[in-house]
Design a protein around this motif. Structure first.
Motif, PDB file in Angstrom:
ATOM      1  N   GLN A 175      35.655  -8.286  25.030  1.00  0.00           N
ATOM      2  CA  GLN A 175      34.471  -9.146  24.944  1.00  0.00           C
ATOM      3  C   GLN A 175      33.426  -8.462  24.078  1.00  0.00           C
ATOM      4  O   GLN A 175      33.140  -7.277  24.256  1.00  0.00           O
TER       5      GLN A 175
ATOM      6  N   GLY B 170      35.950 -14.157  25.503  1.00  0.00           N
ATOM      7  CA  GLY B 170      36.847 -13.016  25.452  1.00  0.00           C
ATOM      8  C   GLY B 170      37.386 -12.554  26.791  1.00  0.00           C
ATOM      9  O   GLY B 170      37.758 -11.389  26.928  1.00  0.00           O
TER      10      GLY B 170
ATOM     11  N   HIS C 104      42.746 -14.139  26.110  1.00  0.00           N
ATOM     12  CA  HIS C 104      43.656 -13.155  25.516  1.00  0.00           C
ATOM     13  C   HIS C 104      45.077 -13.248  26.063  1.00  0.00           C
ATOM     14  O   HIS C 104      45.994 -12.660  25.480  1.00  0.00           O
TER      15      HIS C 104
END
Length: 323
Positions: free
Chosen positions: A250, A287, A292
């Protein structure tokens, strides 16, 4: 004469009771030397205007005394902790990423179409809607260097680094324009979530279940310190960075919030009373693990940092019995 910058925290040594202290240039000074009646940070917050003045005086006159912060265990700064009020879906890009990751929107839509739809709806809510706020459990707060225990119940444990706003004044029905007067200071909070526990398939009409998804013990690593608001000129101009095992996951700015701290405090205070020591966590930037496709595992190391507020380092451990 310029004021000496300091931060406030809770510290302890083995076999000793925790005590409130200020940190100046990496050294700790026991605040009980100047405010002997206040044995905790919560007690300091109960009369924050007076406490802040006295703490500033202490910071201005110390010169190389104190002890290095590394000699102490650092707890979450506010002890005992207050209530937690948490803003959800409060960063524009984060909302868009979550929408795409979980394919929330028109069935069969492409990723580009989902992004466009999410952006449009998010901008409409920022302009005309209200914040989304839920309540957390103070008992789930842990320290900035404590282990994070990944519970055996549920899967896909995720990180969400957030700016924490510590309240320093009893606040009810405050306007947006006056809301920041209620802020004692700011801190770092990593609001962890067990993604598989968010939805309730057994009661779909109830939607999400934040109690079970976000309140496991150690799921709010907080601190290291409370930085007084006067040392944070603009809470909407801070960089937020979270690293997982050294890799940046992030990296965003608080300027991406839909509703800033003032709007959140005003909104919350219209429904309930904020008390000194309560913490408002303000949402997380883009993030997280859902984006991810990587969630927390035993042994993972999270390093979480917000401009001027310090850095956390927490190691994850599994509560599951291996074998």
């Amino acid at each position: 004469m310029s004021e000496t910058r300091f931060a406030l925290g809770t510290f302890s040594e083995v076999g000793q009771s925790p005590f409130p202290g200020i940190v100046v240039d990496g050294r700790v000074y026991d605040t009980r030397t100047t405010l002997p009646h206040a044995a905790t940070v919560s007690a300091l917050l109960d009369d924050w205007d007076t406490s802040l003045e006295r703490l500033q005086h202490l910071a201005d006159r110390v010169a190389g005394d104190g002890r290095p912060v590394g000699e102490f265990h650092v707890s979450a700064p506010v002890q005992p902790p207050g209530q937690i009020f948490a803003a959800g879906a409060n960063y524009r890009e984060h909302i868009i990423q979550i929408t795409v990751a979980h394919r929330i929107g028109t069935p069969g839509a492409t990723e580009a179409e989902l992004r466009e739809q999410a952006a449009r709806e998010t901008d409409e809510r920022a302009a005309h809607g209200d914040p989304y706020v839920w309540v957390g459990v103070p008992g789930a707060i842990s320290g900035p260097y404590d282990e994070v225990i990944l519970p055996a119940v549920g899967d896909n444990h995720d990180w969400e680094l957030e700016l924490g706003v510590i309240i320093g004044r009893r606040t009810r029905d405050v306007s947006v324009e006056q809301a920041l007067d209620a802020v004692a200071g700011y801190t770092v909070c990593n609001d962890l979530t067990t993604r598989t526990l968010v939805g309730r398939n057994d009661i779909p009409m109830m939607g999400t279940d934040w109690m079970r998804a976000k309140n496991s013990p150690t799921f709010y690593p907080t601190g290291p310190y409370l930085t007084p608001a006067k040392f944070v000129p603009d809470p909407l101009d801070l960089e937020i960075t979270l690293r997982l095992n050294g890799t940046i996951m992030q990296k965003g700015s608080t300027s991406d919030m839909l509703f800033g701290p003032a709007q959140l405090i005003s909104y919350i205070s219209s429904y309930t009373t904020l008390q000194p020591g309560d913490m408002v966590i303000t949402g997380s930037p883009a993030g997280n693990g859902s984006h991810h496709g990587r969630f927390l595992r035993s042994g993972d190391v999270m390093e979480a940092e917000i401009t001027g507020l310090g850095t956390q380092r927490t190691v994850c451990r599994s509560a599951r019995i291996e074998g």
